[in-house]
Motif scaffolding. Sequence first.
Motif, PDB file in Angstrom:
ATOM      1  N   ASP A 105      49.638  34.536  38.620  1.00  0.00           N
ATOM      2  CA  ASP A 105      49.119  35.859  38.967  1.00  0.00           C
ATOM      3  C   ASP A 105      50.145  36.948  38.646  1.00  0.00           C
ATOM      4  O   ASP A 105      49.807  38.012  38.100  1.00  0.00           O
ATOM      5  N   GLY A 109      49.997  39.913  35.782  1.00  0.00           N
ATOM      6  CA  GLY A 109      50.173  41.284  36.233  1.00  0.00           C
ATOM      7  C   GLY A 109      51.181  42.075  35.422  1.00  0.00           C
ATOM      8  O   GLY A 109      51.246  43.306  35.544  1.00  0.00           O
ATOM      9  N   LYS A 169      48.382  47.064  36.811  1.00  0.00           N
ATOM     10  CA  LYS A 169      48.499  45.727  36.250  1.00  0.00           C
ATOM     11  C   LYS A 169      47.158  45.017  36.182  1.00  0.00           C
ATOM     12  O   LYS A 169      46.234  45.302  36.953  1.00  0.00           O
ATOM     13  N   GLU A 171      44.820  41.968  36.909  1.00  0.00           N
ATOM     14  CA  GLU A 171      44.791  41.025  38.026  1.00  0.00           C
ATOM     15  C   GLU A 171      43.714  39.968  37.822  1.00  0.00           C
ATOM     16  O   GLU A 171      42.694  40.218  37.164  1.00  0.00           O
ATOM     17  N   LYS A 177      40.673  33.949  42.217  1.00  0.00           N
ATOM     18  CA  LYS A 177      41.747  33.735  43.194  1.00  0.00           C
ATOM     19  C   LYS A 177      41.316  32.760  44.286  1.00  0.00           C
ATOM     20  O   LYS A 177      42.090  31.892  44.694  1.00  0.00           O
ATOM     21  N   ASP A 286      53.567  37.852  44.218  1.00  0.00           N
ATOM     22  CA  ASP A 286      52.539  36.899  44.645  1.00  0.00           C
ATOM     23  C   ASP A 286      53.089  35.479  44.680  1.00  0.00           C
ATOM     24  O   ASP A 286      52.628  34.648  45.456  1.00  0.00           O
TER      25      ASP A 286
END
Length: 376
Positions: A105, A109, A169, A171, A177, A286
Amino acid sequence: MCGKMSVLHPLGNLTFSLNSVSVVFLLTLFISILFSYFIKRIFANAKIGDNPIVSEHRHKSGTPTMGGIAFIFTILLIAGIYIKNQYIVITAILMVTAGIAGLIDDLIGLNVKEYQKLVKNVSDSDIKIGLLTLKPGNEARAATDNAKKIVDSLIESEKLQLVSKIPIKTEIGEGEKIIIQLIIGVFLVVGAYSTGLITSLAGFSLGILAIPIILIGIIGAINAVNLIDGMDGLAAGIIAIASFSSVVFMYINGNIATSYPFIILTAICLGFLVFNKYPASIFMGDTGSFVLGAGYATAVFICDIPYFGVLALAVPILSVIISLLHRAKIIKLPVEPLHHTLNYMGFSEKKIIAIYWSLAIVFCLIGLISSHFLFN
């Protein structure tokens, strides 16, 4: 409660003692500090840094991020030393799995999706931009479709001034997710059934119910920690408080011999806070929030302290609930999540961190006092 087992000391085949707890804590703390410094220096030299979209945090641009990689290195080394301790090994597997997911992630990003305009109200009256009412002298980012439609005309009329264009960014989608987090939960389900560490919870035999409970717990903890990770030391401090309190809770209830996952989490967070406390010189990203969320949930499950574990994490959980109420339009926040709203309202970052840490301590004390006086 967790099953009884012999705990191996790194220097020999010794049974559990408070000395071995101290060794694990100090060893993990030292390794965490070492790897945190190492990762900070690497990313600082490579100029890989964060680019905050919150206007109050724009001064932090360039601060090294993805510091959670240090968590992965730390837990892998500790698991290698205590390879025969199932509690540590299972926790390590989950933390590393979650860390890899968070790292993906973070890497995605690094790619910029769009540039959004940061504007300042230079008029003498309030200006409504989308859902946000901008007071004279305040700055805001034109993020929603409605805000983007009107901001150009307000700049032309000289009511707003363009401050800068902020890179947003790329995502992973929310659905993707959740799938990734479900996969992380599956790792714990497999580990639970293969080792027999999670057969009951709070005295109730789980059986097949272990699967949805574990999956919900992993997803909830990861998202709670991820959401709270928005200010210097906020997430690491709260997980350190919750984890240390869990160790104390297990000691009160005569179960400290299996508290190693919480001891390790406490030490990892404190080691990282050496560089992540305000003003932070590295962020966890993250990668770190996924590691801590999954690690904490795993520790709660395998050490069988669901009630206290949830109470100790009450601050991040309440923050998630407030954000969900905002997204459902039941309540209205000028900025999401809540800690950014408080910052927008004029609370300093140091004060917000102190409030959140204090609330976490209060919730943990409530749990500890209740356990000592009501259940013993």
